[in-house]
Design an enzyme around this catalytic site. Structure first.
Site, PDB file in Angstrom:
ATOM      1  N   LYS A  55       5.983  -6.803   8.613  1.00  0.00           N
ATOM      2  CA  LYS A  55       6.805  -7.813   9.268  1.00  0.00           C
ATOM      3  C   LYS A  55       7.032  -7.417  10.723  1.00  0.00           C
ATOM      4  O   LYS A  55       6.939  -6.237  11.073  1.00  0.00           O
ATOM      5  CB  LYS A  55       8.143  -7.974   8.546  1.00  0.00           C
ATOM      6  CG  LYS A  55       7.991  -8.469   7.112  1.00  0.00           C
ATOM      7  CD  LYS A  55       9.307  -8.914   6.518  1.00  0.00           C
ATOM      8  CE  LYS A  55       9.121  -9.393   5.086  1.00  0.00           C
ATOM      9  NZ  LYS A  55       8.235 -10.569   4.994  1.00  0.00           N
ATOM     10  N   ASP A  83       4.238  -4.524   2.821  1.00  0.00           N
ATOM     11  CA  ASP A  83       4.360  -5.834   3.459  1.00  0.00           C
ATOM     12  C   ASP A  83       4.716  -5.618   4.926  1.00  0.00           C
ATOM     13  O   ASP A  83       5.684  -4.911   5.239  1.00  0.00           O
ATOM     14  CB  ASP A  83       5.445  -6.654   2.754  1.00  0.00           C
ATOM     15  CG  ASP A  83       5.375  -8.121   3.143  1.00  0.00           C
ATOM     16  OD1 ASP A  83       4.343  -8.750   2.891  1.00  0.00           O
ATOM     17  OD2 ASP A  83       6.371  -8.641   3.695  1.00  0.00           O
ATOM     18  N   ASP A 109      -0.343  -8.277   1.443  1.00  0.00           N
ATOM     19  CA  ASP A 109      -0.725  -7.692   2.730  1.00  0.00           C
ATOM     20  C   ASP A 109      -1.586  -6.458   2.540  1.00  0.00           C
ATOM     21  O   ASP A 109      -2.653  -6.331   3.148  1.00  0.00           O
ATOM     22  CB  ASP A 109       0.521  -7.308   3.541  1.00  0.00           C
ATOM     23  CG  ASP A 109       1.214  -8.506   4.163  1.00  0.00           C
ATOM     24  OD1 ASP A 109       0.697  -9.634   4.010  1.00  0.00           O
ATOM     25  OD2 ASP A 109       2.258  -8.320   4.807  1.00  0.00           O
TER      26      ASP A 109
END
Length: 234
Positions: free
Chosen positions: A147, A145, A132
């Site tokens: 989410k 990352d 990412d």
């Protein structure tokens, strides 16, 4: 632009799927299993049971609806973060706005963006993935990352394999970009939740080493199973 962009060379590897597993193909045409494919294939039985029980509890149709909605919002939010980190000035899609607003407290602490949605390969351990973000968070170079969730996770245990996934990405980034002096040993999972500031689960070098060791075991298990399957087929 509130942060510096100093990008590493970007590699967008071709992703292919075969029998439900995802692989990345490098510039030479060599194919490597993705981090998520390895983690899914070696998922602990209790995690498999929990997913199976959840689908039975809510019903297959509702489970598919929830999973589909989560996937779409995650994709939309990821794409907007990607454009923002690359310096593009565009409006946020309505579907991503609640999550984008949640991320503002984190984004203001990001600087020195090095990689956004980049494919990386670890040739020694034979796996690949798409990262990412590689950037500095509060001054510390790391892998991040992104989410999305409808409610807070509350603890790192509820992230399941996400920390192991980050350790895998760190290892691949370090090897793939070693000639650029990259050596990452911090990582973070950022969970955007509507109506509140995003949760940041931060992993220091000691924690990352533990997850890296777990990742190496999962890789070994993956190839051991693959070898057993081939032997059974013969």
């Amino acid at each position: 632009m509130p942060f510096n962009i100093n990008l590493l060379p970007h590699h967008h590897a071709k992703a292919v799927r075969e029998y439900g597993k995802q692989y990345y193909v490098d510039a030479k045409g060599d194919r490597f299993p993705s981090v998520t494919t390895i983690l899914n294939a070696t998922k602990p039985q209790e995690d498999r049971d929990a997913l199976f029980n959840w689908r039975n509890r809510v019903g297959v149709e509702e489970a598919n609806r929830i999973s589909g909605a989560a996937s779409r919002r995650g994709t939309s939010t990821h794409k907007h973060i990607q454009r923002y980190l690359l310096g593009e000035d565009i409006s946020c899609p309505d579907a991503a706005k609640p999550y984008w607003e949640s991320l503002q407290s984190v984004l203001q602490d990001i600087n020195e963006v090095r990689l956004v949605e980049g494919s990386v390969f670890h040739y020694d351990l034979t796996y690949a993935g798409r990262v990412d973000c590689v950037a500095s968070y509060k001054g510390v170079p790391c892998v991040l990352d992104w989410k999305t969730a409808d409610k807070p996770k509350g603890s790192a245990e509820r992230l399941h394999d996400a920390p192991i996934q980050l350790a895998a990405y760190c290892g691949a980034v370090n090897q793939f970009y070693q000639e650029y002096g990259i050596q990452l040993n911090h990582a973070g999972v950022v969970v955007a939740v509507p109506g509140m500031q995003a949760e940041v689960f931060w992993f220091d070098p000691d924690k990352m080493m533990v997850y890296w060791q777990q990742w190496q075991k999962r890789i070994a298990e993956f190839w051991q199973r693959r070898g057993a399957s081939k032997n059974d087929a013969n």
